[in-house]
Design an enzyme around this catalytic site. Sequence first.
Site, PDB file in Angstrom:
ATOM      1  N   THR A 189      37.046   3.721  -8.451  1.00 26.24           N
ATOM      2  CA  THR A 189      35.430   4.088  -9.343  1.00 26.24           C
ATOM      3  C   THR A 189      35.621   3.082  -9.744  1.00 26.24           C
ATOM      4  O   THR A 189      33.850   3.724 -10.649  1.00 26.24           O
ATOM      5  CB  THR A 189      36.454   5.867  -9.911  1.00 26.24           C
ATOM      6  OG1 THR A 189      37.397   5.727 -11.128  1.00 26.24           O
ATOM      7  CG2 THR A 189      36.811   6.599  -9.228  1.00 26.24           C
ATOM      8  N   THR A 192      31.279   1.815  -9.601  1.00 31.25           N
ATOM      9  CA  THR A 192      30.903   3.092 -10.564  1.00 31.25           C
ATOM     10  C   THR A 192      30.677   3.035 -11.927  1.00 31.25           C
ATOM     11  O   THR A 192      29.961   3.319 -13.123  1.00 31.25           O
ATOM     12  CB  THR A 192      30.949   4.105  -9.561  1.00 31.25           C
ATOM     13  OG1 THR A 192      31.063   3.999  -8.871  1.00 31.25           O
ATOM     14  CG2 THR A 192      30.094   5.183 -10.327  1.00 31.25           C
ATOM     15  N   ASP A 241      29.029   8.323   4.798  1.00 31.05           N
ATOM     16  CA  ASP A 241      28.155   7.111   5.939  1.00 31.05           C
ATOM     17  C   ASP A 241      28.243   8.476   6.841  1.00 31.05           C
ATOM     18  O   ASP A 241      29.004   9.864   7.062  1.00 31.05           O
ATOM     19  CB  ASP A 241      29.615   6.360   6.583  1.00 31.05           C
ATOM     20  CG  ASP A 241      30.234   5.514   6.043  1.00 31.05           C
ATOM     21  OD1 ASP A 241      29.296   5.229   5.153  1.00 31.05           O
ATOM     22  OD2 ASP A 241      30.636   4.934   5.890  1.00 31.05           O
ATOM     23  N   GLY A 353       5.430  -9.944  16.018  1.00 29.76           N
ATOM     24  CA  GLY A 353       5.684 -11.427  15.961  1.00 29.76           C
ATOM     25  C   GLY A 353       4.617 -12.779  15.465  1.00 29.76           C
ATOM     26  O   GLY A 353       3.351 -12.711  15.082  1.00 29.76           O
ATOM     27  N   CYS A 380       1.168  -5.598  19.854  1.00 31.98           N
ATOM     28  CA  CYS A 380       1.357  -7.188  18.522  1.00 31.98           C
ATOM     29  C   CYS A 380       0.878  -8.144  19.207  1.00 31.98           C
ATOM     30  O   CYS A 380       0.782  -8.090  20.317  1.00 31.98           O
ATOM     31  CB  CYS A 380       1.179  -6.929  17.308  1.00 31.98           C
ATOM     32  SG  CYS A 380      -0.221  -7.490  16.309  1.00 31.98           S
ATOM     33  N   GLY A 382       3.241  -8.882  21.214  1.00 27.36           N
ATOM     34  CA  GLY A 382       3.852  -7.909  22.561  1.00 27.36           C
ATOM     35  C   GLY A 382       3.013  -8.068  23.398  1.00 27.36           C
ATOM     36  O   GLY A 382       2.684  -8.232  25.071  1.00 27.36           O
ATOM     37  N   HIS A 506       0.237  -1.861  15.715  1.00 26.80           N
ATOM     38  CA  HIS A 506       1.738  -1.141  15.568  1.00 26.80           C
ATOM     39  C   HIS A 506       1.563   0.678  15.387  1.00 26.80           C
ATOM     40  O   HIS A 506       2.567   0.853  13.944  1.00 26.80           O
ATOM     41  CB  HIS A 506       2.292  -1.919  14.142  1.00 26.80           C
ATOM     42  CG  HIS A 506       1.988  -3.287  14.015  1.00 26.80           C
ATOM     43  ND1 HIS A 506       3.438  -3.963  14.847  1.00 26.80           N
ATOM     44  CD2 HIS A 506       1.166  -4.194  14.218  1.00 26.80           C
ATOM     45  CE1 HIS A 506       3.474  -5.520  14.782  1.00 26.80           C
ATOM     46  NE2 HIS A 506       1.824  -5.362  13.909  1.00 26.80           N
ATOM     47  N   GLU A 508       4.613   1.912  15.509  1.00 25.76           N
ATOM     48  CA  GLU A 508       5.914   2.184  15.211  1.00 25.76           C
ATOM     49  C   GLU A 508       5.345   2.835  13.507  1.00 25.76           C
ATOM     50  O   GLU A 508       6.530   3.696  13.050  1.00 25.76           O
ATOM     51  CB  GLU A 508       6.817   1.212  15.024  1.00 25.76           C
ATOM     52  CG  GLU A 508       6.789   0.275  14.745  1.00 25.76           C
ATOM     53  CD  GLU A 508       5.375  -0.642  15.303  1.00 25.76           C
ATOM     54  OE1 GLU A 508       5.445  -0.609  16.100  1.00 25.76           O
ATOM     55  OE2 GLU A 508       5.591  -2.088  14.907  1.00 25.76           O
TER      56      GLU A 508
HETATM   57  N1  GLN Z   1       0.823 -13.618  15.642  1.00 27.43           N
HETATM   58  C1  GLN Z   1       0.424 -12.622  16.352  1.00 27.43           C
HETATM   59  C2  GLN Z   1      -1.483 -12.793  15.321  1.00 27.43           C
HETATM   60  O1  GLN Z   1      -1.637 -12.621  14.444  1.00 27.43           O
HETATM   61  C3  GLN Z   1       0.121 -11.747  16.227  1.00 27.43           C
HETATM   62  C4  GLN Z   1       0.606 -10.671  15.385  1.00 27.43           C
HETATM   63  C5  GLN Z   1       1.689  -9.078  15.025  1.00 27.43           C
HETATM   64  O2  GLN Z   1       2.107  -9.662  16.450  1.00 27.43           O
HETATM   65  N2  GLN Z   1       2.019  -8.732  14.439  1.00 27.43           N
HETATM   66  O3  GLN Z   1      -2.346 -12.060  15.930  1.00 27.43           O
END
Ligand code: GLN
Length: 564
Positions: A189, A192, A241, A353, A380, A382, A506, A508
């Site tokens: 403890t 904490t 957990d 990305g 995106c 992808g 996106h 997600e």
């Molecule tokens: N790099 C790419 C762009 O700028 C894709 C961006 C992303 O995947 N969020 O269009």
Amino acid sequence: MKTKIIFVTGGVLSSLGKGLSSASIAAMMEGRGLSVRNLKMDPYINVDPGTMSPYQHGEVYVTDDGAETDLDLGHYERFSSQTTARENNFTTGKVYESVIRKERRGEYLGRTVQVIPHITNEIKNRILRLATDSTDLLIVEVGGTVGDIESLPFLEAIRQLRFDWGRENVLYAHVTLVPYIKTADELKTKPTQHSVKELRSIGVQPDFLICRSDRLLPADIKSKIALFCNLPAERVFSAPDVDTIYRLPLLFGDEGLGDAICQELNIWTRKPDMRMWEDVVQRFLNPKATTRIGIVGKYVHLVESYKSLNEALAHGGLPHQARVELEFVSSDELEKGDLTPIAKMDGILVPGGFGERGSEGKIAAVRYARENGVPYLGICLGMQMAVVEFARHVLDLEGANSREFDQSTEHAVIDLMEEQKEITMKGGTMRLGSYPCRIEDGTLAHSIYGTNEIAERHRHRYEVNNDYRERLDAAGLRATGTSPDGLLCEIVELKDHPWFFGCQFHPEYKSKPNQPHPIFTSFVRAALEHSKRRGEGTSSEASGVSSLAGTLLTDPPGGVSVES
Ligand code: GLN
């Protein structure tokens, strides 16, 4: 009724799950019929996390109104019905930015501008902006750890707010760690105690402690903590957990946290209705099938950088009672030519990305999915890589690429578009936030959404180059979703493939466990079907493994057999 406010601070160390605790409190109190909102205050100097590396900060969460925010806002949206916006997250950088602007405009009337009261007032104003009439409960998470120099103005501001807003309207919850030390066979403890001492030294006495531990805290440990931390033992709660994070709101409720909050804030609510969360947990824990998705990306060793994506994929399995196993595949590895890591997958996903490293590996992954009938979801970047791959290998446009990766390519199938520039000229350099998209009838996109009009969140600079749209379309990679004026390509899908879908946005960000995003539900279904087909056809062990240099033989989805 005045909005009630709970401040959530953290002690001992970071990554204790303050964000999840704040989100779970929101879920629990929404289950009692309250309207809740969450706010995250980040003590770092960056004006927003948009420019921070995912290595440093994890995922950048994008809101409908186009703010680049802390990933905890993703938890808030997943755990409650609220839609967050720019005002739900601010940083030290943002606070100083507005104070300095005011100073330049002469708004401080020649006074010396200081941390107290000017910075603290700015912080308080930004908090109270969210305490609107329609908000019963505002949960404010203070980023960082008590004891950090950067946190001090925030802690001072929340200390003052109890006086300003009324003792009966403000609560302090402190999240700490109670580690189990194996050699001593004991829960400790002391961390904490120290953390609460630190908090009290700046004038904040916590009303609740939420203790992270690997187990439920026994009564004697709670009493000990209570004694040293100057609060009743009934105000010490366990945050053990858990098998799934969506159990936390239920667990907090069972521990009596919801009742205690109502008591302390002097509010009456209906009995908690947590059936939705019970159902989510049941589905998570009793999967009848499993499917394996390969995520090909650059930051694969850092799970925090794909937080919303990981959650959305897990949500996608729930309607099918399926567990979605995620295998992170480094695009750098694929680039070296060995596709073994993705050959075993039931579905392949290339997420968003930035930057060139690994793009050839991603293109190889797309090619594998396209030629072998493996369900493919490109988000995106992808989607952009799917267009590049198709341009190179189906349209035979040698050297086709995104302008982002090759400034001098003859075939910039992904490029900066005039239409996009108009949008980005208004502010930053990116298309950010929610944009409408029109979906064509009779397409995979339409069967997924069941409607023609959708809106999804964006974060990117580049777009599909309209000069190539016709050729892509004619050869089978169709733009089935576009901006309402038709000028920006939002969705592409492949004809004659079991499931091949790319989206410039996106999805997600908008998936919730109780409302899985339909793209992920559909993708997981396709992956489950693929693994069934594969089970019936060539077993995965028997199938060969392709190499980048070799020829990939296209097989009907019934049997994946690839030879180099
Ligand atoms: N790099 C790419 C762009 O700028 C894709 C961006 C992303 O995947 N969020 O269009």
